[in-house]
Enzyme design. Sequence first.
Site, short mmCIF file in Angstrom:
data_model
loop_
_atom_site.label_atom_id
_atom_site.label_comp_id
_atom_site.label_asym_id
_atom_site.label_seq_id
_atom_site.Cartn_x
_atom_site.Cartn_y
_atom_site.Cartn_z
CB CYS A 105 -2.18 -3.68 3.97
SG CYS A 105 -2.09 -5.48 3.91
CG HIS A 110 2.13 -4.02 8.58
ND1 HIS A 110 3.27 -3.23 8.56
CD2 HIS A 110 1.82 -4.25 7.26
CE1 HIS A 110 3.62 -3.01 7.31
NE2 HIS A 110 2.78 -3.61 6.51
CG ASP A 116 -3.65 -8.67 4.77
OD1 ASP A 116 -3.20 -8.65 3.60
OD2 ASP A 116 -2.89 -8.73 5.77
CD GLN A 128 -0.71 -1.04 5.14
OE1 GLN A 128 0.32 -1.43 4.61
NE2 GLN A 128 -1.55 -0.21 4.53
NE ARG A 164 7.62 -6.22 5.72
CZ ARG A 164 6.70 -5.95 4.79
NH1 ARG A 164 6.69 -6.65 3.67
NH2 ARG A 164 5.82 -5.00 4.97
NE ARG A 180 3.31 1.49 5.05
CZ ARG A 180 3.80 0.27 4.85
NH1 ARG A 180 3.11 -0.61 4.16
NH2 ARG A 180 4.96 -0.12 5.37
N1 NVA Z 1 -0.66 -9.87 6.46
C1 NVA Z 1 0.25 -9.74 5.35
C2 NVA Z 1 0.57 -8.31 5.11
C3 NVA Z 1 1.52 -8.03 3.97
C4 NVA Z 1 1.83 -6.60 3.81
C5 NVA Z 1 1.54 -10.54 5.65
O1 NVA Z 1 1.99 -10.51 6.80
O2 NVA Z 1 2.03 -11.20 4.74
N1 CP Z 2 1.52 -3.34 2.64
C1 CP Z 2 2.83 -3.67 2.69
O1 CP Z 2 3.49 -3.61 3.73
O2 CP Z 2 3.35 -4.01 1.48
P1 CP Z 2 4.78 -4.66 1.19
O3 CP Z 2 4.73 -6.07 1.71
O4 CP Z 2 4.92 -4.60 -0.30
O5 CP Z 2 5.84 -3.87 1.89
#
Ligand code: NVA
Ligand code: CP
Length: 304
Positions: free
Chosen positions: A260, A131, A220, A134, A104, A288
């Site tokens: 998500c 992502h 989101d 997801q 990540r 997930r």
């Molecule tokens: N769009 C959000 C998703 C978190 C799971 C982010 O990138 O922070």
């Molecule tokens: N939806 C998702 O990826 O959640 P986290 O940021 O908690 O991993």
Amino acid sequence: MKMKHFLQFNDLNKAELESIFDRAKWIKAKFKAYEKHWPLQDRTLVMIFEKASTRTRLSFESGMQQLGGSAIYLNTRDSQLGRGEPVEDAAQVISRMCDIVMIRTFEQEIIERFAENSRVPVINGLTNEYHPCQILADIFTYIEQRGSIQGKTVTWIGDSNNVCNTWLQAAELLDFNVHVSTPKGYEVEVERAGLYGVDHFEEFEDPMEAAKGADIVTTDVWTSMGFENEKKDRIKDFADWQVDKDMIKLANKDALFMHCLPAHRGEEVTAEVIDGPQSIVWEEAENRLHVQKALLEYLLIGSK
Ligand code: NVA
Ligand code: CP
């Protein structure tokens, strides 16, 4: 099997995606029945986090253990990654000590560079652009609840972020439609979303119009990780892009609400919707785990 990465949704083709969804169903049922399934005994997953996470970390860590393997958590703060070790060097070393890597991070380019220098498969656990894990879980959840997603309509309300981009990639592969409504200045960046043609994608100025005919309404956070310095402006700019009960009423009768998570009730969605009868956010989060177990198995030992 040739080594495969999962850096973007379209790194897998339709047949591979369908086999992962079938396998996830089988893995989930077996796990719920307390039946042991340990195809990844002695295998190790390294998870690298340069941004925060609850679901992604938990689902990969417990998923790997449930498959008989183990998982190691690394973050930027307490590894050499945060002290400027080149990503290419990190990839060379890390991939000699484990069997698969999940990352990540910020720019997609970082994960691409890591993968180019990796001896083992690399999975995108979220970048600024995508992502994919997801959307694997989201589509698996839809199939579980309603059957095939082919020809259905997904309405995306709010920021055209990593999750939205991935829905758009998935629509091209699995042949469904995406309605997107964003405030001005936050529209989909078609090139970045890696869209091959725009057949499955329609933009709407009015979020209410976008919701009409939807089978899934999804949204989101208004401010994704890494964009925190824009938060104040975004709260103003996105005020009219909240999923509420009136919007859900415009969707198809059996439409589902997805998010998500983590969610901000009172911002991108009302409590009434996310905690309401059409919301399947908890199933979505749980899936997930199951779908990523199928992905890990597929990337390491191929289809079953
Ligand atoms: N769009 C959000 C998703 C978190 C799971 C982010 O990138 O922070
Ligand atoms: N939806 C998702 O990826 O959640 P986290 O940021 O908690 O991993």
